[in-house]
Scaffold this motif. Structure first.
Motif, PDB file in Angstrom:
ATOM      1  N   GLN A   1       0.833  -1.206   0.000  1.00  0.00           N
ATOM      2  CA  GLN A   1       0.000   0.000   0.000  1.00  0.00           C
ATOM      3  C   GLN A   1       0.865   1.252   0.000  1.00  0.00           C
ATOM      4  OE1 GLN A   1      -2.368   0.842   3.532  1.00  0.00           O
ATOM      5  NE2 GLN A   1      -3.890   1.959   2.309  1.00  0.00           N
TER       6      GLN A   1
ATOM      7  N   PHE B   1       2.244   1.951  -3.479  1.00  0.00           N
ATOM      8  CA  PHE B   1       1.267   2.438  -4.448  1.00  0.00           C
ATOM      9  C   PHE B   1       0.743   3.833  -4.102  1.00  0.00           C
ATOM     10  CE2 PHE B   1       0.799  -2.075  -5.878  1.00  0.00           C
ATOM     11  CZ  PHE B   1       1.163  -1.837  -7.194  1.00  0.00           C
TER      12      PHE B   1
ATOM     13  N   SER C   1      -5.479   4.061  -3.026  1.00  0.00           N
ATOM     14  CA  SER C   1      -4.915   2.751  -2.671  1.00  0.00           C
ATOM     15  C   SER C   1      -5.318   2.341  -1.268  1.00  0.00           C
ATOM     16  CB  SER C   1      -3.387   2.773  -2.782  1.00  0.00           C
ATOM     17  OG  SER C   1      -2.994   2.984  -4.110  1.00  0.00           O
TER      18      SER C   1
ATOM     19  N   MET D   1      -6.824  -0.126  -6.131  1.00  0.00           N
ATOM     20  CA  MET D   1      -6.758   1.312  -6.418  1.00  0.00           C
ATOM     21  C   MET D   1      -7.542   1.637  -7.675  1.00  0.00           C
ATOM     22  SD  MET D   1      -2.890   0.782  -7.599  1.00  0.00           S
ATOM     23  CE  MET D   1      -2.932  -0.539  -6.412  1.00  0.00           C
TER      24      MET D   1
END
Length: 304
Positions: free
Chosen positions: A85, A88, A105, A143
């Motif tokens: 996470q 991203f 995300s 996402m």
């Protein structure tokens, strides 16, 4: 004919000639006017047609761009989702120039259609409610990104594997809940799937083979494969609040600004929702204590 008649005749001829000339001049003038108006009309029509064509072309280009940049939901997983996470979130900021309120995300679960009797998919908990591992799901990060950026995010994903061995960074994460997987609408029929194939072939962590997932697929550790799923068939289930914007245990903390994004995202309700799962650090502390006690009891029984 006398002189007066001659003069009248001459005057009449001149008058007739002048009138004829004037008529011809007026006709010529009017004809020119008509021609000019017609020409102007043609020019206006041509200009209007040209403008309409240009507008249509611009509209078509814009439509094509919008189709190519339409928001698309995707997910990626390679082991524990906390570190993924964070990576991203950084990608959303750098590639899409998104600010805090626009970040999408979030951690979650995917890879099977099964849910519990209340429609939940949850992390391991003392109530045994919707256990994602038991139900065949894996940890992922989902996402919403422009379709044109799917290939760029795929490159980032394949760079997250350990460059030394091509596997997940934490080898202690074992089991199908840590398998490598990704999902996008229509799976390999998506128009941007080729960009994912390209990223899987050419990345510094080693070539990965994309295999169509069937659901509840086995672990991928040391197999160099990544399962891909159609998100229409294998949807994303958001993880609990305490799993969002969490520090990864294998590196330094990400900082309070990052950790506090969870409150911003939940307060807005735009991205993070209440899952209905047991969702507290106290719950997990009790669980870890119980597991530790169980292991200790098992060890004592084996030594006695």
């Amino acid at each position: 004919m006398n002189n007066n008649d001659d003069r009248e005749t001459s005057i009449t001829k001149r008058s007739t000639k002048t009138t004829t000339t004037n008529i011809l001049n007026r006709r010529s003038f009017l004809s020119n006017k008509v021609m000019n108006i017609a020409a102007s009309s043609l020019l206006l029509t041509a200009s209007s047609t040209s403008s309409s064509s240009a507008a249509a072309a611009t509209k078509a280009t814009a439509a094509a761009t919008n189709v190519n940049n339409k928001d698309t939901f995707v997910y990626f997983g390679t082991g524990c989702f906390w570190h993924i996470q964070n990576e991203f979130i950084k990608a959303e900021r750098s590639l899409l120039k998104r600010k805090e309120v626009d970040l999408t995300s979030r951690t979650g679960y995917a890879g099977r259609t099964k849910v519990d009797s209340k429609g939940r998919v949850c992390y391991l908990n003392l109530q045994f409610a919707g256990d994602y591992g038991r139900m065949g799901h894996a940890e992922v990060v989902g996402m919403t990104i422009p379709e044109s950026k799917i290939g760029d995010f795929a490159k980032i994903y394949f760079n997250l594997f350990d460059p030394d061995n091509g596997d997940r960074v934490d080898p202690g994460d074992k089991g199908r809940e840590y398998r490598y997987l990704l999902g996008l609408p229509d799976g390999d029929q998506h128009p941007k799937f080729d960009s994912i194939v390209e990223a899987a072939k050419n990345n510094p962590t080693g070539k990965k083979l994309l295999v169509k997932g069937k659901g509840s697929d086995p672990d991928t550790f040391k197999k160099n494969i990544v399962y891909y799923y159609d998100t229409n068939q294998f949807p994303f289930y958001q993880a609990e609040k305490y799993h969002q914007f969490h520090n990864d245990f294998r590196g330094p903390p990400y900082g309070q600004d990052y950790n506090q994004l969870v409150d911003l995202e939940f307060s807005g309700g735009k991205i993070l929702k209440t899952t209905g799962c047991p969702d507290s650090f106290d719950e997990q502390t009790k669980l870890r204590t119980k597991i530790k006690q169980f292991k200790q009891t098992k060890s004592n029984n084996q030594s006695s």
